[in-house]
Design a protein around this motif. Sequence first.
Motif, short mmCIF file in Angstrom:
data_model
loop_
_atom_site.label_atom_id
_atom_site.label_comp_id
_atom_site.label_asym_id
_atom_site.label_seq_id
_atom_site.Cartn_x
_atom_site.Cartn_y
_atom_site.Cartn_z
N ARG A 85 0.82 -1.18 -0.07
CA ARG A 85 0.15 -0.05 0.04
C ARG A 85 0.90 1.15 -0.02
O ARG A 85 0.44 2.28 0.08
N GLY A 86 2.37 1.02 0.05
CA GLY A 86 3.09 2.36 -0.05
C GLY A 86 3.29 3.08 1.33
O GLY A 86 4.02 4.11 1.22
N LEU A 87 2.86 2.50 2.37
CA LEU A 87 2.97 3.17 3.64
C LEU A 87 4.43 2.99 4.22
O LEU A 87 4.96 3.90 4.99
N VAL A 88 5.15 2.07 3.94
CA VAL A 88 6.39 1.56 4.52
C VAL A 88 7.14 0.86 3.37
O VAL A 88 6.63 0.47 2.36
N LYS A 89 8.53 0.74 3.68
CA LYS A 89 9.32 -0.03 2.67
C LYS A 89 10.22 -0.68 3.65
O LYS A 89 10.50 -0.27 4.74
N ARG A 90 10.92 -1.75 3.00
CA ARG A 90 11.89 -2.57 3.59
C ARG A 90 13.34 -1.95 3.05
O ARG A 90 13.41 -1.71 1.98
N PHE A 101 15.65 -3.17 7.86
CA PHE A 101 14.95 -1.91 8.48
C PHE A 101 13.60 -1.94 7.94
O PHE A 101 13.30 -2.15 6.60
N VAL A 102 12.83 -1.46 8.57
CA VAL A 102 11.37 -1.02 8.13
C VAL A 102 11.65 0.59 7.99
O VAL A 102 11.70 0.98 8.95
N VAL A 103 11.10 1.33 7.03
CA VAL A 103 11.01 2.82 6.93
C VAL A 103 9.78 3.21 6.35
O VAL A 103 9.19 2.53 5.54
N ILE A 104 9.43 4.14 7.05
CA ILE A 104 8.06 4.91 6.77
C ILE A 104 8.33 5.54 5.48
O ILE A 104 9.39 6.43 5.24
N THR A 105 7.17 5.70 4.73
CA THR A 105 7.55 6.30 3.28
C THR A 105 6.92 7.79 3.56
O THR A 105 6.06 7.93 4.44
N ASP A 106 6.92 8.54 2.43
CA ASP A 106 6.12 9.91 2.68
C ASP A 106 4.52 9.78 2.58
O ASP A 106 3.96 10.21 3.25
N ALA A 107 4.17 8.51 1.63
CA ALA A 107 2.84 8.34 2.09
C ALA A 107 2.35 7.71 3.29
O ALA A 107 1.18 7.98 3.81
N ALA A 111 -0.25 9.58 5.75
CA ALA A 111 -1.46 8.81 6.26
C ALA A 111 -1.42 8.92 7.61
O ALA A 111 -2.45 9.24 8.29
N ILE A 112 -0.37 8.84 8.39
CA ILE A 112 -0.46 9.04 9.95
C ILE A 112 -0.81 10.48 10.27
O ILE A 112 -1.59 10.83 11.22
N GLU A 113 -0.16 11.40 9.57
CA GLU A 113 -0.71 12.91 9.94
C GLU A 113 -1.82 13.20 9.59
O GLU A 113 -2.71 13.78 10.35
N ALA A 114 -2.64 12.59 8.60
CA ALA A 114 -4.11 12.82 8.42
C ALA A 114 -4.89 11.92 9.58
O ALA A 114 -5.96 12.77 10.16
N ALA A 115 -4.60 10.82 9.87
CA ALA A 115 -5.19 9.93 10.98
C ALA A 115 -5.30 10.61 12.40
O ALA A 115 -6.00 10.35 13.18
N ALA A 116 -4.02 11.02 12.62
CA ALA A 116 -3.56 11.28 14.23
C ALA A 116 -4.49 12.37 14.77
O ALA A 116 -4.88 12.17 15.79
N PRO A 117 -5.02 13.58 14.18
CA PRO A 117 -5.99 14.33 14.77
C PRO A 117 -7.50 13.73 15.24
O PRO A 117 -7.79 13.93 16.16
N ARG A 118 -7.72 13.10 14.44
CA ARG A 118 -9.03 12.27 14.31
C ARG A 118 -8.90 11.18 15.52
O ARG A 118 -9.82 11.00 16.28
N HIS A 119 -7.85 10.54 15.47
CA HIS A 119 -7.57 9.63 16.38
C HIS A 119 -7.54 10.22 17.95
O HIS A 119 -8.15 9.73 18.86
#
Length: 155
Positions: A85-90, A101-107, A111-119
Motif C-alpha cells: 500500500r506504499g506506507l512503508v518500505k523494507r 529495516f522498516v522505513v516509513i514512506t512519504d505516503a 497517512a498518519i498525519e491525516a489520521a492522528a488528529p481524528r484519533h
Amino acid sequence: MEETVRWLTPEEQLAWRGFVRLHERLGGRLGRQLQTESNMSSADFAVLVELTDVPEGRQRFLDLAQSLEWEKSRMSHHISRMAKRGLVKREECPEDGRGAFVVITDAGRGAIEAAAPRHVEAVRALFLDHVTPAELRVLADISDRVVGKLDEDSS
C-alpha cells in the motif's frame, strides 16, 4: 508437583474483568474509527506511530516486532501488506545481511498525519474526557509499573 492456584478475590476479579472489558471495547471502538475515517487498521497505526517516534523514521525489523509484542511472522506479513500500500518500505541492513529495516514512506507519513488528529479526538471523547487528572496520574503510574515489570521479565 501440583501448584496452588492463587484465585482472584471478588475485588480483584471485578477490577481485572473491568480492565479487560475496557481494553477490548475501547480498542475495538478506536480501531473501527481508524478504519472508517482513515482507511487504516489499528495495526497499521501502531506501526506508523513506532516509526514516527524514531529518528529518520526507520527501525530494525526485529526491534519493531519486539516493541509491538508481535511474532516475527505476524510482523513480516503485516509489513508486506503495508509495503504493498506504499506506507512503508523494507531496506536491507548493510552491516548485517540477515537484518532489515522498516522505513516509513512519504505516503505513510501523510497517512498518519491525516489520521492522528481524528484519533486523538476519539481518544479524548471515548476515554480522557471521562477521567479526572488524579485518576489519569494513577493510571499512568500503574501502567508504568506493570510495563516495567513486563520488560524486566520479557521472554
